[in-house]
Motif scaffolding. Structure first.
Motif, PDB file in Angstrom:
ATOM      1  N   GLU A  35      29.052  42.124  49.155  1.00  0.00           N
ATOM      2  CA  GLU A  35      28.429  42.237  47.828  1.00  0.00           C
ATOM      3  C   GLU A  35      28.862  43.535  47.170  1.00  0.00           C
ATOM      4  N   MET A  36      29.288  43.420  45.910  1.00  0.00           N
ATOM      5  CA  MET A  36      29.766  44.587  45.175  1.00  0.00           C
ATOM      6  C   MET A  36      29.009  44.719  43.860  1.00  0.00           C
ATOM      7  N   THR A  37      28.565  45.926  43.589  1.00  0.00           N
ATOM      8  CA  THR A  37      27.884  46.224  42.334  1.00  0.00           C
ATOM      9  C   THR A  37      28.678  47.296  41.610  1.00  0.00           C
ATOM     10  N   TRP A  38      28.798  47.151  40.304  1.00  0.00           N
ATOM     11  CA  TRP A  38      29.552  48.110  39.511  1.00  0.00           C
ATOM     12  C   TRP A  38      28.713  48.567  38.329  1.00  0.00           C
ATOM     13  N   ILE A  39      28.192  49.781  38.401  1.00  0.00           N
ATOM     14  CA  ILE A  39      27.507  50.420  37.284  1.00  0.00           C
ATOM     15  C   ILE A  39      28.312  51.689  37.020  1.00  0.00           C
ATOM     16  N   GLU A  40      29.128  51.638  35.982  1.00  0.00           N
ATOM     17  CA  GLU A  40      30.112  52.672  35.680  1.00  0.00           C
ATOM     18  C   GLU A  40      29.540  54.083  35.818  1.00  0.00           C
ATOM     19  N   GLY A  41      30.194  54.891  36.648  1.00  0.00           N
ATOM     20  CA  GLY A  41      29.829  56.286  36.802  1.00  0.00           C
ATOM     21  C   GLY A  41      28.574  56.553  37.620  1.00  0.00           C
ATOM     22  N   ARG A  42      27.901  55.518  38.098  1.00  0.00           N
ATOM     23  CA  ARG A  42      26.671  55.698  38.862  1.00  0.00           C
ATOM     24  C   ARG A  42      26.739  55.092  40.262  1.00  0.00           C
ATOM     25  N   HIS A  43      27.079  53.831  40.287  1.00  0.00           N
ATOM     26  CA  HIS A  43      27.065  53.083  41.550  1.00  0.00           C
ATOM     27  C   HIS A  43      28.251  52.121  41.523  1.00  0.00           C
ATOM     28  N   GLU A  44      29.293  52.449  42.260  1.00  0.00           N
ATOM     29  CA  GLU A  44      30.516  51.665  42.214  1.00  0.00           C
ATOM     30  C   GLU A  44      30.891  51.217  43.625  1.00  0.00           C
ATOM     31  N   GLN A  45      31.057  49.919  43.789  1.00  0.00           N
ATOM     32  CA  GLN A  45      31.486  49.337  45.059  1.00  0.00           C
ATOM     33  C   GLN A  45      32.660  48.424  44.746  1.00  0.00           C
ATOM     34  N   VAL A  64      30.104  38.766  44.659  1.00  0.00           N
ATOM     35  CA  VAL A  64      30.199  38.621  46.107  1.00  0.00           C
ATOM     36  C   VAL A  64      31.587  38.072  46.419  1.00  0.00           C
ATOM     37  N   ALA A  65      32.326  38.795  47.237  1.00  0.00           N
ATOM     38  CA  ALA A  65      33.644  38.350  47.694  1.00  0.00           C
ATOM     39  C   ALA A  65      33.501  37.875  49.129  1.00  0.00           C
ATOM     40  N   ALA A  66      34.244  36.832  49.489  1.00  0.00           N
ATOM     41  CA  ALA A  66      34.164  36.288  50.841  1.00  0.00           C
ATOM     42  C   ALA A  66      35.552  36.305  51.485  1.00  0.00           C
ATOM     43  N   PRO A  69      37.667  34.461  58.620  1.00  0.00           N
ATOM     44  CA  PRO A  69      37.690  35.183  59.896  1.00  0.00           C
ATOM     45  C   PRO A  69      39.067  35.779  60.184  1.00  0.00           C
ATOM     46  N   GLY A  70      39.073  37.012  60.629  1.00  0.00           N
ATOM     47  CA  GLY A  70      40.317  37.709  60.956  1.00  0.00           C
ATOM     48  C   GLY A  70      40.911  38.490  59.796  1.00  0.00           C
ATOM     49  N   ALA A  71      40.453  38.236  58.577  1.00  0.00           N
ATOM     50  CA  ALA A  71      40.992  38.940  57.412  1.00  0.00           C
ATOM     51  C   ALA A  71      40.575  40.407  57.450  1.00  0.00           C
ATOM     52  N   VAL A  72      41.520  41.286  57.210  1.00  0.00           N
ATOM     53  CA  VAL A  72      41.250  42.718  57.178  1.00  0.00           C
ATOM     54  C   VAL A  72      41.055  43.118  55.715  1.00  0.00           C
ATOM     55  N   PHE A  73      40.014  43.905  55.466  1.00  0.00           N
ATOM     56  CA  PHE A  73      39.731  44.336  54.103  1.00  0.00           C
ATOM     57  C   PHE A  73      39.180  45.754  54.112  1.00  0.00           C
ATOM     58  N   SER A  74      39.216  46.373  52.952  1.00  0.00           N
ATOM     59  CA  SER A  74      38.687  47.718  52.790  1.00  0.00           C
ATOM     60  C   SER A  74      37.617  47.685  51.705  1.00  0.00           C
ATOM     61  N   TYR A  75      36.473  48.284  51.999  1.00  0.00           N
ATOM     62  CA  TYR A  75      35.316  48.256  51.108  1.00  0.00           C
ATOM     63  C   TYR A  75      34.893  49.687  50.816  1.00  0.00           C
ATOM     64  N   VAL A  76      34.915  50.059  49.537  1.00  0.00           N
ATOM     65  CA  VAL A  76      34.587  51.419  49.121  1.00  0.00           C
ATOM     66  C   VAL A  76      33.237  51.413  48.409  1.00  0.00           C
ATOM     67  N   ARG A  77      32.380  52.375  48.768  1.00  0.00           N
ATOM     68  CA  ARG A  77      31.082  52.543  48.091  1.00  0.00           C
ATOM     69  C   ARG A  77      30.975  53.985  47.623  1.00  0.00           C
ATOM     70  N   TRP A  78      30.615  54.145  46.346  1.00  0.00           N
ATOM     71  CA  TRP A  78      30.498  55.472  45.757  1.00  0.00           C
ATOM     72  C   TRP A  78      29.268  55.498  44.860  1.00  0.00           C
ATOM     73  N   THR A  79      28.445  56.543  44.998  1.00  0.00           N
ATOM     74  CA  THR A  79      27.237  56.688  44.201  1.00  0.00           C
ATOM     75  C   THR A  79      27.149  58.127  43.707  1.00  0.00           C
ATOM     76  N   SER A  80      26.674  58.288  42.457  1.00  0.00           N
ATOM     77  CA  SER A  80      26.500  59.631  41.918  1.00  0.00           C
ATOM     78  C   SER A  80      25.193  59.713  41.146  1.00  0.00           C
TER      79      SER A  80
END
Length: 181
Positions: A35-45, A64-66, A69-80
């Motif tokens: 699950e990814m949420t994008w609130i510009e400049g505050r909460h970015e995933q 929500v991205a799915a 099995p076996g798929a490699v992914f990178s997930y970034v979370r940033w909050t300010s």
């Protein structure tokens, strides 16, 4: 990251998943959801790399991205907040099949095999540079050897330089994977 980059990272929406009321089919039950949420400049995933098998748009700011099995992914979370960055982390993980052991990650259901987890913006930047370096060789980061991502995570956590990922190393990984299959 701009909203356009966020949408591009997700890829085109699937017709069956255009709204939040779309139901998952039994075949989709084996997918790992992020699950990814994008609130510009505050909460970015966002997903930095990975092959998205399906996605759902829950709201204007949440998707929500799915992954299969076996798929490699990178997930970034940033909050300010008003004073600057308060949290940043990157996780490089592999989606798991039903019945396989996994570790829990926030916003990842049910969980994934964690190859690297790096906290703190300076270290997250180094991990992003490592991803860029792999892609600069012409190799998709999700195709790189999982051992490389473990190595990168360990070395960054220890404050040490990591080995670059080369075409030769990638070829060796592909041959090893073929022998193990």
């Amino acid at each position: 990251m701009r909203r356009a980059d966020f949408e591009q990272a997700l890829g085109p929406p699937l017709t069956a998943r255009r709204n939040a009321d779309a139901h998952l089919s039994p075949r989709d039950a084996i997918l790992t959801e992020v699950e990814m949420t994008w609130i510009e400049g505050r909460h970015e995933q966002w997903i930095r790399f990975g092959r998205i098998a399906a996605q759902r748009i829950l709201s204007r700011a949440t998707r929500v991205a799915a992954f299969r099995p076996g798929a490699v992914f990178s997930y970034v979370r940033w909050t300010s907040n008003d004073f600057g960055t308060i949290h940043s982390t990157i996780a490089i993980a592999a989606a798991v099949a039903p019945g396989e052991p996994y570790s829990t990650l926030p916003f990842v259901r049910p969980g994934a095999e964690i190859l690297a987890r790096i906290d703190g913006w300076p270290k997250v930047q180094k991990a992003l540079e490592a991803i860029d370096a792999v892609e600069a060789t012409g190799i998709d980061a999700c195709d790189a050897a999982p051992d490389h991502w473990r190595h990168v995570g360990s070395r960054i956590a220890a404050g040490l330089p990591f080995r670059p990922y080369s075409r030769d190393r990638h070829t060796a990984w592909l041959r090893r994977r073929a022998v193990e299959s």
